[in-house]
Design a protein around this motif. Structure first.
Motif, PDB file in Angstrom:
ATOM      1  N   ASP A 126       0.272  -0.829   0.077  1.00 29.92           N
ATOM      2  CA  ASP A 126      -0.149  -0.128   0.398  1.00 29.92           C
ATOM      3  C   ASP A 126       0.527   0.625   0.113  1.00 29.92           C
ATOM      4  O   ASP A 126       0.972   1.817   1.320  1.00 29.92           O
ATOM      5  CB  ASP A 126      -0.482   0.000   1.164  1.00 29.92           C
ATOM      6  N   THR A 127       1.573   1.826  -0.860  1.00 29.51           N
ATOM      7  CA  THR A 127       2.148   3.033  -1.190  1.00 29.51           C
ATOM      8  C   THR A 127       2.059   4.056  -1.036  1.00 29.51           C
ATOM      9  O   THR A 127       2.425   5.299  -0.524  1.00 29.51           O
ATOM     10  CB  THR A 127       2.568   2.749  -2.417  1.00 29.51           C
ATOM     11  N   GLN A 128       0.420   4.420  -0.390  1.00 31.70           N
ATOM     12  CA  GLN A 128      -0.307   5.781  -0.162  1.00 31.70           C
ATOM     13  C   GLN A 128       0.519   5.414   1.517  1.00 31.70           C
ATOM     14  O   GLN A 128       0.974   6.424   1.815  1.00 31.70           O
ATOM     15  CB  GLN A 128      -1.076   5.714  -0.297  1.00 31.70           C
ATOM     16  N   ASN A 129       0.693   4.410   2.227  1.00 35.15           N
ATOM     17  CA  ASN A 129       0.672   4.834   3.827  1.00 35.15           C
ATOM     18  C   ASN A 129       2.151   3.722   3.466  1.00 35.15           C
ATOM     19  O   ASN A 129       1.997   3.516   5.401  1.00 35.15           O
ATOM     20  CB  ASN A 129      -0.370   3.453   4.492  1.00 35.15           C
ATOM     21  N   LEU A 130       3.267   3.915   2.700  1.00 30.00           N
ATOM     22  CA  LEU A 130       4.401   3.602   3.266  1.00 30.00           C
ATOM     23  C   LEU A 130       5.002   4.142   4.083  1.00 30.00           C
ATOM     24  O   LEU A 130       6.235   5.017   3.626  1.00 30.00           O
ATOM     25  CB  LEU A 130       4.926   3.287   1.789  1.00 30.00           C
ATOM     26  N   THR A 131       5.476   4.330   5.290  1.00 31.12           N
ATOM     27  CA  THR A 131       6.226   4.437   6.447  1.00 31.12           C
ATOM     28  C   THR A 131       7.918   4.567   6.471  1.00 31.12           C
ATOM     29  O   THR A 131       8.056   3.466   5.531  1.00 31.12           O
ATOM     30  CB  THR A 131       5.257   4.710   7.509  1.00 31.12           C
ATOM     31  N   ALA A 132       8.815   5.144   6.622  1.00 33.68           N
ATOM     32  CA  ALA A 132      10.153   4.186   6.599  1.00 33.68           C
ATOM     33  C   ALA A 132      10.134   2.864   7.454  1.00 33.68           C
ATOM     34  O   ALA A 132      10.395   2.408   6.979  1.00 33.68           O
ATOM     35  CB  ALA A 132      10.857   4.798   7.494  1.00 33.68           C
ATOM     36  N   ALA A 133       9.210   2.330   8.439  1.00 37.76           N
ATOM     37  CA  ALA A 133       8.770   1.065   9.279  1.00 37.76           C
ATOM     38  C   ALA A 133       8.551   0.835   8.121  1.00 37.76           C
ATOM     39  O   ALA A 133       8.890  -0.679   8.179  1.00 37.76           O
ATOM     40  CB  ALA A 133       8.849   1.495  10.704  1.00 37.76           C
ATOM     41  N   LYS A 134       7.633   0.824   7.221  1.00 42.15           N
ATOM     42  CA  LYS A 134       6.872  -0.180   7.032  1.00 42.15           C
ATOM     43  C   LYS A 134       7.762  -0.702   5.615  1.00 42.15           C
ATOM     44  O   LYS A 134       8.228  -1.724   5.385  1.00 42.15           O
ATOM     45  CB  LYS A 134       5.612   0.482   6.045  1.00 42.15           C
ATOM     46  N   LYS A 135       8.741   0.622   4.483  1.00 39.52           N
ATOM     47  CA  LYS A 135       9.781   0.332   3.872  1.00 39.52           C
ATOM     48  C   LYS A 135      10.829  -1.397   4.313  1.00 39.52           C
ATOM     49  O   LYS A 135      11.539  -1.900   3.475  1.00 39.52           O
ATOM     50  CB  LYS A 135      10.432   1.501   3.797  1.00 39.52           C
ATOM     51  N   MET A 136      11.368  -0.488   5.547  1.00 40.64           N
ATOM     52  CA  MET A 136      12.287  -1.554   6.265  1.00 40.64           C
ATOM     53  C   MET A 136      12.242  -2.865   6.728  1.00 40.64           C
ATOM     54  O   MET A 136      12.433  -4.080   5.553  1.00 40.64           O
ATOM     55  CB  MET A 136      12.957  -0.933   7.294  1.00 40.64           C
ATOM     56  N   ARG A 137      10.478  -3.261   6.884  1.00 38.26           N
ATOM     57  CA  ARG A 137       9.704  -5.102   6.906  1.00 38.26           C
ATOM     58  C   ARG A 137       9.530  -5.000   5.311  1.00 38.26           C
ATOM     59  O   ARG A 137       9.773  -6.258   5.694  1.00 38.26           O
ATOM     60  CB  ARG A 137       8.225  -4.288   7.804  1.00 38.26           C
ATOM     61  N   LEU A 138       9.049  -4.387   4.915  1.00 35.53           N
ATOM     62  CA  LEU A 138       9.371  -4.536   3.419  1.00 35.53           C
ATOM     63  C   LEU A 138      10.011  -5.561   2.221  1.00 35.53           C
ATOM     64  O   LEU A 138      10.608  -6.094   1.994  1.00 35.53           O
ATOM     65  CB  LEU A 138       8.460  -3.545   2.062  1.00 35.53           C
TER      66      LEU A 138
END
Length: 377
Positions: A126-138
């Motif tokens: 979900d690129t609309q809510n891609l925070t730094a933490a979510k990017k790392m988890r991804l």
């Protein structure tokens, strides 16, 4: 269960047993036709499909936690105990943790085959809510998938999702398969002999009661619609999801008729004119849209690859653009107004949708044939 054929076993791993029964029963049918033992490892307390053994595991779909190691250990133990010919993983956590478990089991002597079904990209992308933490988890998730699914057969519902995985180096094209969604029984889902004749337009949202699925958009459209000859209907079951919409919230919208869980979907779709899915993330080919089209409903959905497999703008349905909640709600109201003034358009689009479903391989038999070939390989 046929305990004398341990090496002719298929083990499925899925998030929830109810979801598996509703969306993946055809896989059990294929396995039984091939004379396989069937074991389904899944969370939830629902009823499993016939002809399989349900081994319950606890899967929290909404967060990563150290306790998830229990899922990996449970899958490893099941692989080493049942020695399945095929391990089939469905949904993100199952193919993330199941992939790790499969690699460990191979180090311990298991020589079975790994199959993965990707129902869509889901909220992970979900690129609309891609925070730094979510990017790392991804990044971490993709690293694990590259390492653990390198020898798996990956099944996609759209070529777009397949291409996305290939671009992210999660798989290679030679290890992929394409199927048309989950497939439906066209003997069960078909247009009614006669639709309602009270001249009221019945607009339906049916599915998981989530904002990410666009339920909040549907509620906003219902609030601004204000047309006396239109019934706005919501069907679905509440669930413990941080993104969920509660029954109390739905009751605060008197302009919406909330039905709760509906088991007889063919009957409900036979009464509906329009089915709306304003999802905000990239799904596979949504089953509700396949069912609705097969029943002759006008489908309205956000423009994503899975909906493009079913909708031709103005021919078999209508697209909503990926935009704000308010603008999507206004788009829905505009479509409703257009259809309410033109019953002939509803009938023509509905007939086009039925023809498209029947011609393009969305029947369960076609999807079952694809998985029969995959399992045979």
């Amino acid at each position: 269960m046929k305990t004398d054929k341990a090496n002719q076993t298929i083990v499925f791993v899925s998030n929830d047993i109810d979801n598996f029964r509703h969306h993946r029963k055809h896989l059990v049918d294929v396995a039984v036709e091939m004379d396989k033992n069937v074991i389904v490892m899944a969370g939830g307390n629902g009823t499993p499909p016939a002809n399989c053994y349900h081994k319950k595991i606890e899967i929290n779909r909404f967060r990563l936690h150290w306790s998830d190691f229990n899922i990996i250990f449970s899958i490893i133990k099941s692989i080493l105990y049942y020695r399945p010919e095929i391990l089939h993983l469905i949904n993100l956590k199952p193919y993330l943790y199941g992939g790790v478990a499969a690699q460990v089991a191979k180090l311990l002597g298991w020589r079975g085959n790994l199959v993965v079904s990707v129902p869509g990209l889901g909220r992970l992308y979900d690129t609309q809510n891609l925070t730094a933490a979510k990017k790392m988890r991804l990044r971490v998730v993709e690293l694990v998938l590259r390492a653990c699914l390198r020898d798996a057969t990956i099944c996609f519902e759209t070529s777009s999702d397949r291409d996305f995985w290939i671009e992210r180096r999660l798989t290679v094209i030679d290890r992929t398969e394409l199927t048309n969604g989950t497939g439906i029984d066209l003997e069960q889902f078909h247009p009614p002999e006669k639709r309602h004749s009270d001249r009221r337009l019945k607009v339906l949202y049916a599915g998981r009661l989530l904002k990410a699925k666009g339920l909040d958009v549907f509620l906003a459209a219902a609030k601004t619609c204000g047309m006396e000859n239109v019934d706005m209907i919501v069907a679905g079951q509440t669930e413990a999801d941080p993104d969920g919409v509660s029954e109390n919230t739905l009751r605060e919208h008197p302009e919406v008729l909330f039905l709760g869980r509906v088991d007889d979907m063919p009957r409900l779709l036979g009464q509906a004119d329009v089915v709306v899915l304003p999802s905000r993330y990239n799904e596979g080919v949504p089953r509700i849209l396949i069912e609705a089209a097969a029943c002759g409903c006008v489908t309205v959905a956000t423009d994503f690859p899975g909906s493009r497999a079913l909708i031709k703008e103005g021919v078999t349905g209508f697209f909503l653009q990926r935009s704000t909640k308010e603008s999507q709600a206004n788009e829905i109201v505009s479509i409703i107004e257009k259809l309410s003034k033109n019953p002939t358009m509803i009938k023509v689009i509905g007939n086009n949708a039925i023809e498209h479903i029947r011609k393009e391989g969305f029947a369960s038999d076609a999807v079952k044939s694809a998985f029969h070939r995959i399992y045979s390989q």
